[in-house]
Design a protein around this motif. Structure first.
Motif, mmCIF file in Angstrom:
data_model
loop_
_atom_site.group_PDB
_atom_site.id
_atom_site.type_symbol
_atom_site.label_atom_id
_atom_site.label_comp_id
_atom_site.label_asym_id
_atom_site.label_seq_id
_atom_site.Cartn_x
_atom_site.Cartn_y
_atom_site.Cartn_z
ATOM 1 N N PRO A 154 0.837 -1.210 0.000
ATOM 2 C CA PRO A 154 0.000 0.000 0.000
ATOM 3 C C PRO A 154 0.866 1.252 0.000
ATOM 4 C CG PRO A 154 -0.701 -1.566 1.701
ATOM 5 C CD PRO A 154 0.630 -2.032 1.200
ATOM 6 N N ALA A 155 0.551 2.186 -0.868
ATOM 7 C CA ALA A 155 1.354 3.405 -0.979
ATOM 8 C C ALA A 155 1.433 4.198 0.323
ATOM 9 C CB ALA A 155 0.809 4.280 -2.110
ATOM 10 N N PRO A 156 0.333 4.325 1.109
ATOM 11 C CA PRO A 156 0.445 5.121 2.349
ATOM 12 C C PRO A 156 1.407 4.533 3.380
ATOM 13 C CG PRO A 156 -1.860 4.864 1.709
ATOM 14 C CD PRO A 156 -1.062 3.926 0.856
ATOM 15 N N LEU A 157 1.707 3.237 3.278
ATOM 16 C CA LEU A 157 2.566 2.590 4.268
ATOM 17 C C LEU A 157 3.999 2.398 3.776
ATOM 18 C CD1 LEU A 157 0.101 -0.214 5.478
ATOM 19 C CD2 LEU A 157 0.421 2.094 6.421
ATOM 20 N N PHE A 158 4.309 2.964 2.614
ATOM 21 C CA PHE A 158 5.612 2.693 1.997
ATOM 22 C C PHE A 158 6.422 3.982 1.922
ATOM 23 C CE2 PHE A 158 8.339 2.350 -1.774
ATOM 24 C CZ PHE A 158 9.006 1.168 -1.493
ATOM 25 N N ALA A 159 7.725 3.861 2.153
ATOM 26 C CA ALA A 159 8.615 5.018 2.061
ATOM 27 C C ALA A 159 10.020 4.539 1.723
ATOM 28 C CB ALA A 159 8.622 5.811 3.365
ATOM 29 N N ILE A 160 10.740 5.373 0.964
ATOM 30 C CA ILE A 160 12.144 5.116 0.625
ATOM 31 C C ILE A 160 12.943 6.343 1.021
ATOM 32 C CG2 ILE A 160 13.796 4.682 -1.223
ATOM 33 C CD1 ILE A 160 11.697 3.261 -2.769
ATOM 34 N N ALA A 161 13.935 6.153 1.848
ATOM 35 C CA ALA A 161 14.766 7.269 2.303
ATOM 36 C C ALA A 161 15.650 7.766 1.161
ATOM 37 C CB ALA A 161 15.628 6.824 3.484
ATOM 38 N N PRO A 162 15.931 9.064 1.140
ATOM 39 C CA PRO A 162 16.837 9.595 0.102
ATOM 40 C C PRO A 162 18.216 8.954 0.199
ATOM 41 C CG PRO A 162 15.647 11.362 1.207
ATOM 42 C CD PRO A 162 15.380 10.119 1.996
ATOM 43 N N GLU A 163 18.850 8.846 -0.969
ATOM 44 C CA GLU A 163 20.185 8.244 -1.024
ATOM 45 C C GLU A 163 20.955 8.935 -2.143
ATOM 46 O OE1 GLU A 163 21.860 3.982 -2.373
ATOM 47 O OE2 GLU A 163 20.436 3.912 -0.716
ATOM 48 N N LEU A 164 22.222 9.283 -1.858
ATOM 49 C CA LEU A 164 23.001 10.072 -2.801
ATOM 50 C C LEU A 164 24.287 9.386 -3.224
ATOM 51 C CD1 LEU A 164 22.586 13.509 -1.002
ATOM 52 C CD2 LEU A 164 21.283 12.651 -2.956
#
Length: 468
Positions: A260-270
């Motif tokens: 589910p999109a509301p429960l998903f997250a990806i932290a920024p990475e450089l």
């Protein structure tokens, strides 16, 4: 009598030879001997000893690897394609069963009254009304002689359709992985752009403090402060727009991985990113490696078998129909010898007139075959186009990315010179503003070109079939 049997057998053999599907031959497509390769792009050679399937590991990104594995395990799109493959395999089992005899057992227990007024079978023997029990047990077999190839063609069509479903499943896997990688690299490109904007905002705030300090000392007018504030506000607007785009790609990744999109997250990475070399091979290998090409070819084979099914309607349907059973009015005598009944015979049926239906069915099957051949050729041509487009794009973007990095270095030097001249009173603040904007544009362009280069690499992987 034996001569008549020989003639009948010869006629059946001749008819059987005319029936069935045409001999299948894979459609021929003109394939160039090699790709057009532009500098500085270099094509890697296929490595037969390399691990097949997990092409995304060439990018060396553990987060992408984990997302790909999660998509393979939880994607509803992939689950649907797997279910369709299972359906097609069951269809093959059904077609195989058609070549075997079918045996049916049936029974009946009844108490019945027979009418005395039923039609007579003999004028000298009157009818009587009787009430009695009836116990029956029958075994009936049916076995169609596939003399004219209808069942074999049905089996061939089902097998080809099942192989097409298997190729479609591989194509769904490839498309799922490519779409996920494309969304992931779009997101990482936005991470780089957002970092560039963050650095630019920090620089612009320092420049704003410098301009305001000089204004407070009376060294410059308020125009310098207003110009720097305007540039800072415009940059902050771009941050919100990029965050919105990043959120859309993050939601797309969630859907592709079955979350589910509301429960998903990806932290920024450089972290640093480079496009890996992709083993392309020869154009002729595309016919063997791309699952959509394999699917289109199997569709041609299935359509060819459909012609055989349609042609079988011209010939008689012959079946063996033996029966064995028992019939008695007393249950205790059901399995006695006098209760035994049996029959053994052959059933044959032939359509004598159908108003042209058989001809139309054959014409329909032949037209369907020609349509699948045309679709196969179109699929092959599209495959070669996609590979060549990706190769051309890789070469162009390599050159553009190298030039963009040189432009970024030049813009940094220009900004340093403009800042020094402004602090020394030799230049207006407009030169500093212009240099800042130029550096920001150069840095964002380099980030965008890197993202495009990674996307073109993903497109090339998909174009060559993903596995090698």
């Amino acid at each position: 009598m034996s001569g008549r049997r020989l003639v009948a057998a010869a006629v059946l053999a001749a008819l059987a030879g005319c029936a069935g599907a045409p001999p299948y031959q894979q459609p021929v497509v003109d394939v160039p001997p090699a790709w057009k390769i532009e500098e500085p792009f270099r094509v890697a050679r296929p490595d037969d000893a390399a691990v097949r399937g997990a092409w995304w590991k060439l990018f060396g990104d553990p987060r992408l690897d984990a997302l790909q594995e999660q998509a393979l395990a939880a994607s509803p799109t992939l689950a649907a394609a797997t279910a369709r493959l299972d359906q097609s395999r069951s269809t093959v089992d059904v077609a195989n069963a058609g070549l075997m005899p079918q045996v049916v057992a049936s029974g009946r227990v009844a108490r019945q009254r027979i009418s005395a007024n039923r039609p007579l079978t003999n004028y000298n023997a009157p009818n009587f009304s009787t009430v009695q029990d009836d116990f029956t047990l029958n075994f009936t077999a049916a076995w169609e002689f596939d003399l004219f190839g209808r069942l074999r063609s049905t089996q061939a069509a089902a097998r080809a359709s099942s192989e097409q479903s298997a190729a479609d499943l591989q194509n769904v896997r490839l498309a799922l992985g490519a779409d996920l990688a494309a969304a992931y690299f779009n997101l990482r490109e936005l991470d780089i752009e957002l970092d560039v904007l963050a650095q630019s905002i920090a620089l612009q705030r320092r420049s704003f403090d410098l301009a305001k300090a000089r204004y407070d000392l009376g060294a410059t007018s308020g125009l310098d402060v207003a110009q720097q504030q305007s540039l800072l506000d415009a940059t902050l607007v771009q941050v919100d727009l990029l965050r919105r785009q990043r959120g859309q790609f993050q939601n797309a990744i969630a859907t592709l991985t079955g979350q589910p999109a509301p429960l998903f997250a990806i932290a920024p990475e450089l972290g640093p990113r480079t496009a890996p070399a992709i083993p392309v091979g020869l154009p002729s290998e595309i016919l063997q490696r791309r699952p959509d090409v394999a699917s289109a070819e199997r569709a041609v084979a299935a359509a060819n078998a459909q012609i055989g099914i349609a042609r079988a309607a011209y010939y008689p349907n012959i079946a063996l129909l033996p029966t064995l059973g028992y019939d008695s009015r007393h249950f205790e005598a059901l399995f006695n010898t006098p209760s035994l009944l049996w029959s053994f015979g052959v059933s044959a049926s032939q359509v004598l007139f159908d108003g042209g239906r058989a001809d139309a069915t054959v014409a329909f099957a032949q037209a369907g075959y020609q349509a699948t051949v045309a679709n196969y050729r179109r699929t092959v041509l599209t495959a070669m186009q996609e590979v060549q487009d990706a190769l051309d794009g890789s070469a162009s973007l390599d050159r553009a990315l190298a030039q963009a990095r040189l432009a970024e270095q030049s813009a940094q030097r220009v900004l340093q010179l403009a800042t020094d001249r402004y602090q020394g009173g030799a230049a207006t603040y407009l030169e500093v503003i212009t240099a800042q904007q130029s550096l920001l544009n150069s840095q964002r362009l380099a980030a965008q070109l890197l993202g495009q280069r990674l996307l073109v690499t993903v497109a090339l992987v998909k174009a060559v079939g993903g596995e090698w």
